[in-house]
Design a protein around this motif. Structure first.
Motif, mmCIF file in Angstrom:
data_model
loop_
_atom_site.group_PDB
_atom_site.id
_atom_site.type_symbol
_atom_site.label_atom_id
_atom_site.label_comp_id
_atom_site.label_asym_id
_atom_site.label_seq_id
_atom_site.Cartn_x
_atom_site.Cartn_y
_atom_site.Cartn_z
ATOM 1 N N ASN A 55 0.785 -1.326 -0.072
ATOM 2 C CA ASN A 55 0.088 -0.026 -0.002
ATOM 3 C C ASN A 55 0.952 1.384 0.047
ATOM 4 O O ASN A 55 0.391 2.576 0.201
ATOM 5 N N LEU A 56 2.150 1.332 -0.312
ATOM 6 C CA LEU A 56 3.011 2.286 -0.536
ATOM 7 C C LEU A 56 3.768 1.820 -1.319
ATOM 8 O O LEU A 56 5.183 1.057 -1.244
ATOM 9 N N ILE A 57 3.893 2.309 -2.548
ATOM 10 C CA ILE A 57 4.791 2.201 -3.818
ATOM 11 C C ILE A 57 5.271 3.385 -4.516
ATOM 12 O O ILE A 57 4.549 4.308 -4.774
ATOM 13 N N LEU A 58 6.638 3.593 -3.967
ATOM 14 C CA LEU A 58 7.226 4.927 -4.347
ATOM 15 C C LEU A 58 8.349 4.490 -5.514
ATOM 16 O O LEU A 58 9.041 3.592 -5.444
ATOM 17 N N ILE A 72 12.780 1.926 -6.534
ATOM 18 C CA ILE A 72 11.464 1.639 -6.105
ATOM 19 C C ILE A 72 11.521 1.435 -4.367
ATOM 20 O O ILE A 72 12.836 1.028 -3.966
ATOM 21 N N ALA A 73 10.822 1.865 -3.787
ATOM 22 C CA ALA A 73 10.534 1.387 -2.401
ATOM 23 C C ALA A 73 9.173 0.960 -2.340
ATOM 24 O O ALA A 73 7.919 1.511 -2.739
ATOM 25 N N ARG A 74 9.003 -0.344 -2.118
ATOM 26 C CA ARG A 74 7.733 -0.794 -1.999
ATOM 27 C C ARG A 74 7.503 -1.260 -0.483
ATOM 28 O O ARG A 74 8.327 -2.111 0.100
ATOM 29 N N GLY A 75 6.397 -0.888 -0.027
ATOM 30 C CA GLY A 75 6.036 -0.971 1.504
ATOM 31 C C GLY A 75 4.806 -1.401 1.749
ATOM 32 O O GLY A 75 3.675 -1.420 0.843
ATOM 33 N N VAL A 76 4.506 -2.027 2.955
ATOM 34 C CA VAL A 76 3.355 -2.442 3.596
ATOM 35 C C VAL A 76 3.374 -1.825 4.839
ATOM 36 O O VAL A 76 4.022 -1.582 5.730
ATOM 37 N N THR A 77 2.324 -0.767 5.281
ATOM 38 C CA THR A 77 2.021 -0.063 6.172
ATOM 39 C C THR A 77 0.494 0.262 6.632
ATOM 40 O O THR A 77 -0.238 -0.108 5.977
ATOM 41 N N ASP A 78 0.604 0.555 7.982
ATOM 42 C CA ASP A 78 -0.938 0.960 8.295
ATOM 43 C C ASP A 78 -0.946 2.520 8.338
ATOM 44 O O ASP A 78 -2.092 3.312 8.938
ATOM 45 N N PHE A 79 0.294 3.304 7.898
ATOM 46 C CA PHE A 79 0.168 4.414 7.918
ATOM 47 C C PHE A 79 0.008 5.347 9.432
ATOM 48 O O PHE A 79 -0.239 6.565 9.438
ATOM 49 N N ALA A 80 0.248 4.680 10.483
ATOM 50 C CA ALA A 80 -0.008 5.124 11.915
ATOM 51 C C ALA A 80 1.075 4.824 12.769
ATOM 52 O O ALA A 80 1.416 5.548 13.506
ATOM 53 N N TRP A 81 1.711 3.510 12.580
ATOM 54 C CA TRP A 81 2.588 3.091 13.457
ATOM 55 C C TRP A 81 3.711 2.513 12.695
ATOM 56 O O TRP A 81 5.148 2.728 13.417
ATOM 57 N N CYS A 83 5.887 0.738 9.101
ATOM 58 C CA CYS A 83 5.821 0.467 7.601
ATOM 59 C C CYS A 83 7.137 -0.438 7.577
ATOM 60 O O CYS A 83 8.155 -0.080 7.682
ATOM 61 N N TYR A 84 7.058 -1.673 6.646
ATOM 62 C CA TYR A 84 7.777 -2.566 6.365
ATOM 63 C C TYR A 84 8.308 -2.212 5.000
ATOM 64 O O TYR A 84 7.426 -2.353 3.850
ATOM 65 N N ILE A 85 9.270 -2.071 4.589
ATOM 66 C CA ILE A 85 9.862 -1.737 3.195
ATOM 67 C C ILE A 85 10.452 -3.351 2.714
ATOM 68 O O ILE A 85 11.380 -3.587 3.195
ATOM 69 N N ALA A 86 9.678 -3.640 1.637
ATOM 70 C CA ALA A 86 10.107 -5.201 1.413
ATOM 71 C C ALA A 86 10.894 -4.992 0.162
ATOM 72 O O ALA A 86 11.723 -5.971 -0.013
ATOM 73 N N GLU A 87 11.023 -4.092 -0.613
ATOM 74 C CA GLU A 87 11.997 -3.711 -1.609
ATOM 75 C C GLU A 87 12.460 -2.252 -1.455
ATOM 76 O O GLU A 87 11.674 -1.425 -1.424
ATOM 77 N N LEU A 88 13.895 -2.054 -1.664
ATOM 78 C CA LEU A 88 14.462 -0.685 -1.681
ATOM 79 C C LEU A 88 15.503 -1.019 -2.997
ATOM 80 O O LEU A 88 16.251 -1.879 -2.588
ATOM 81 N N ALA A 89 15.148 -0.700 -4.267
ATOM 82 C CA ALA A 89 15.910 -1.261 -5.252
ATOM 83 C C ALA A 89 16.256 0.015 -6.070
ATOM 84 O O ALA A 89 15.622 0.710 -6.405
ATOM 85 N N VAL A 90 17.784 0.242 -6.631
ATOM 86 C CA VAL A 90 17.697 1.108 -7.553
ATOM 87 C C VAL A 90 18.777 0.433 -8.613
ATOM 88 O O VAL A 90 19.547 -0.320 -8.400
ATOM 89 N N SER A 91 18.297 0.734 -9.950
ATOM 90 C CA SER A 91 19.191 0.159 -10.988
ATOM 91 C C SER A 91 20.356 0.493 -11.236
ATOM 92 O O SER A 91 20.890 1.539 -10.391
#
Length: 147
Positions: A55-58, A72-81, A83-91
């Protein structure tokens, strides 16, 4: 010409939230990074699920006519407490432009000061995360996926 070498300015990087990022763009970017070999690049349905569950794709794109995605930074978060970043990747072609740090900064900006950002680092990137100001977390546990 005066003999003065031309300096290539750093391209401007555009950061955005892209919840509708295509599976093809996601797979292409991952294939250009060190995370590629660790992700199911040949399994589009699974990649689609990975995007749908985040629910957070940057993204980071170069400010050029093709607006090529380079991070890309692909995260899963509740936007309150938390956020887990599952991928932080740069070409690999965009390494050294500050894009990884820029994605972390953008995540923190969008999430605000009340949300903790966490991730699991590959051993080669530990120094990067330390330089970015992240703290190691002791006593971390996981169940490893079977496939």
């Amino acid at each position: 010409m005066s003999g003065v070498p031309l300096i290539n300015p750093r391209p401007r990087v555009l950061y955005a939230r892209e919840q509708d990022l295509s599976v093809e763009a996601f797979a292409q970017l991952l294939s250009e990074t060190t995370l590629g070999p660790t992700r199911p690049l040949d399994d589009q349905p699974r990649l689609r699920q990975m995007l749908a569950g985040a629910n957070l794709i940057l993204t980071a794109r170069l400010d050029r006519p093709d607006r090529r995605i380079v991070g890309i930074a692909r995260g899963v978060t509740d936007f309150a407490w938390c956020c887990y970043i599952a991928e932080l990747a740069v070409s690999a072609s965009a390494q050294g432009l500050g894009i990884g740090k820029g994605l972390l900064d953008e995540a923190r900006r969008q999430l605000g000061p009340t949300v903790t950002l966490t991730l699991v680092s590959v051993p080669e990137a530990v120094g990067f995360y330390q330089r970015a100001g992240m703290e190691p977390v002791p006593d971390t546990f996981k169940y490893q996926r079977e496939r």
